[in-house]
Design an enzyme around this catalytic site. Structure first.
Site, short mmCIF file in Angstrom:
data_model
loop_
_atom_site.label_atom_id
_atom_site.label_comp_id
_atom_site.label_asym_id
_atom_site.label_seq_id
_atom_site.Cartn_x
_atom_site.Cartn_y
_atom_site.Cartn_z
N VAL A 1 -6.00 20.54 -3.53
CA VAL A 1 -5.79 20.94 -2.14
C VAL A 1 -5.68 22.45 -1.98
O VAL A 1 -6.18 23.03 -1.02
CB VAL A 1 -4.53 20.26 -1.57
N GLY B 1 -6.04 -4.67 -1.77
CA GLY B 1 -5.04 -4.48 -2.82
C GLY B 1 -4.37 -3.13 -2.68
O GLY B 1 -4.93 -2.18 -2.14
N GLU C 1 -10.75 6.14 5.87
CA GLU C 1 -11.57 5.51 4.83
C GLU C 1 -11.00 4.17 4.39
O GLU C 1 -11.73 3.21 4.11
CB GLU C 1 -11.72 6.44 3.63
N LYS D 1 -7.41 -0.95 10.45
CA LYS D 1 -8.69 -1.36 11.03
C LYS D 1 -8.52 -2.05 12.38
O LYS D 1 -9.34 -1.88 13.28
CB LYS D 1 -9.47 -2.26 10.07
N LYS E 1 -13.58 -4.76 11.08
CA LYS E 1 -14.32 -3.86 10.19
C LYS E 1 -15.77 -3.72 10.64
O LYS E 1 -16.35 -2.63 10.56
CB LYS E 1 -14.24 -4.39 8.77
N VAL F 1 0.83 -1.21 0.00
CA VAL F 1 0.00 0.00 0.00
C VAL F 1 0.86 1.25 0.00
O VAL F 1 0.62 2.19 -0.76
CB VAL F 1 -0.96 0.00 1.21
#
Length: 442
Positions: A45, A315, A141, A117, A217, A26
């Protein structure tokens, strides 16, 4: 709406410095997106985003990331405490050192974006309290559902509604395994081996197949949906290691498919029930069509009605997409000198024990093939006030089997029923007990 912060506003155009904790699958994608979309992100931004440091376990390791090697450091604690760091992205996972590093970043005045999480489900209350105390943002998120927008809709879009139930497939590994068992007739071990070969499952798949990942989760989703502090320990958890090819075939015969479901719901007495377990659902249900390693979450609310969120739940690239979405939001807040509202836990509803959860059940029994079997079995169900919807006998002689589908009943009553069934002389074995969801309320 953002709230005014005690932090000074960043001047429009003044670069915001970002620290990244972790550069695995990630983290590497986060760096790639930050680099490739540098100009677009700055325009969105209102200020450039500058990668100021990347904390890793080992320096000198070859990494396919387009950044100056001097940015890598093994001093994660020092990096998050740097006074010039505006935003910290945490993608290392696990409880420690992630917890200590996030708290240190927040205490230093930096905002945090995390995909963790497990940590949020165990100690989210401390993280949110620290963020609020130091007037910093904490966004997450990517912690549930990868690239699927779930957290923001529950946190913001449905903030004016009353959510009644959240029902979802939130673990891609288990969904892939169960999908292969359904579509290809594979056994659990065979499907798991295939998932590992394709990279959907870790070498140690325990967190996925035993339901720990989905339970974390579920706790996060329940807390958001019902404005109540819910931790992973509040979630009833069952994995899929006990699901057999026979269970899957029985589901198919009923027009159902087996899925590992995360369920959070308001009970009739105003409590919150949260559970993760395999269940049969009708093939007509929207979640039944969720194939392979995809995720989907079905939300039922008073005003909006039924909503479903679907997409890639894991992923590197999908998760990084969610991270970048949060990064843009947090950076905008930083430029404007505001921070978002913290966790909403005003309701503080009690968590209902699993024994009081009500659902339907599919029970398979190996029985003696002789007169009176059905009457004796039915008497056990009646004694525990578990109503039978359908019953059928399959096979004869030594292969005789009864398959019972109940109306809704309390989990505690069903457990007592199964215990008594196992003690009947005419029952050789209770071969399968599986919940059935989505067939109505009766």
């Amino acid at each position: 709406m953002g709230e005014q912060s005690s932090e000074p506003h960043k001047q429009v155009g003044t670069p915001l410095k970002v620290a990244l904790l972790g550069c695995g699958v990630v983290g590497t994608e986060v760096v790639r997106l930050l680099t490739e979309q540098r100009d677009d992100l700055a325009a969105r931004v209102g200020a450039p985003l500058t990668l100021a440091g990347i904390a890793v376990r080992r320096e000198g390791r070859a990494r396919d990331v387009p950044v100056d090697p001097a940015l890598f450091t093994t001093d994660a604690a020092g990096l998050v405490r740097r006074p010039d760091i505006d935003i910290v992205i945490e993608v290392i996972g696990g409880l420690e050192p992630a917890r200590t590093l996030i708290l240190s970043a927040l205490e230093s005045g930096a905002s945090v974006v995390t995909a963790n999480k497990a940590l949020l489900a165990v100690d989210g209350a401390t993280l949110f309290a620290t963020a609020e105390k130091h007037r910093a943002d904490l966004y997450y998120e990517a912690a549930v559902g990868g690239a699927i927008p779930l957290i923001r809709p529950l946190r913001e879009s449905l903030a004016g509604d009353r959510v009644r139930r959240v029902l979802g497939i939130v673990n891609g590994t288990t969904n892939y395994i169960l999908d292969r068992m359904d579509t290809e007739g594979a056994g659990f071990s065979e499907a798991l081996d295939e998932a590992q070969a394709l990279g959907y499952a870790e070498a140690d798949p325990t967190a996925d197949v035993e339901g720990f990942d989905a339970a974390a989760k579920a706790a996060i989703l329940a807390g958001l949906a019902f404005h109540t502090q819910v931790t992973a320990s509040d979630v009833h958890r069952e994995g899929i290691t006990g699901v057999t090819a026979t269970d899957v075939a029985s589901a198919r015969a009923m027009g159902c498919v087996v899925k590992l479901l995360a369920i959070a719901e308001l009970t009739s007495d105003g409590r919150v029930g949260v559970r993760v377990h395999p269940a049969m659902i009708p093939r007509t249900h929207p979640l039944a069509s969720v194939r392979e390693a995809y995720n989907a979450v079905f939300v039922e609310s008073a005003a909006a009605g039924q909503l479903m969120f679907y997409g890639a739940g894991a992923g590197g690239a999908p998760t990084a997409s969610a991270v970048l979405g949060d990064l843009v939001t947090v950076a905008r807040n930083r430029v404007q000198g505001v921070c978002a509202a913290g966790a909403s836990t005003y309701a503080q509803l009690d968590v209902s024990p699993m024994g009081e959860a009500r659902t339907r059940y599919h029970i398979s029994l190996d029985v003696e093939d002789r007169a009176g079997v059905l009457a004796n079995v039915a008497a056990v169900f009646s004694r525990h006030d578990v109503s039978i919807q359908t019953v059928r006998q399959e096979g004869r002689g030594a292969d005789a089997q009864l398959v019972v589908v109940t109306h809704q009943a309390a989990d505690r009553a069903l457990a007592a029923t199964v215990k008594d069934l196992e003690e009947l002389d005419i029952v050789r074995e209770v071969t399968s007990v599986m919940r059935v969801e989505g067939l109505g309320d009766k």
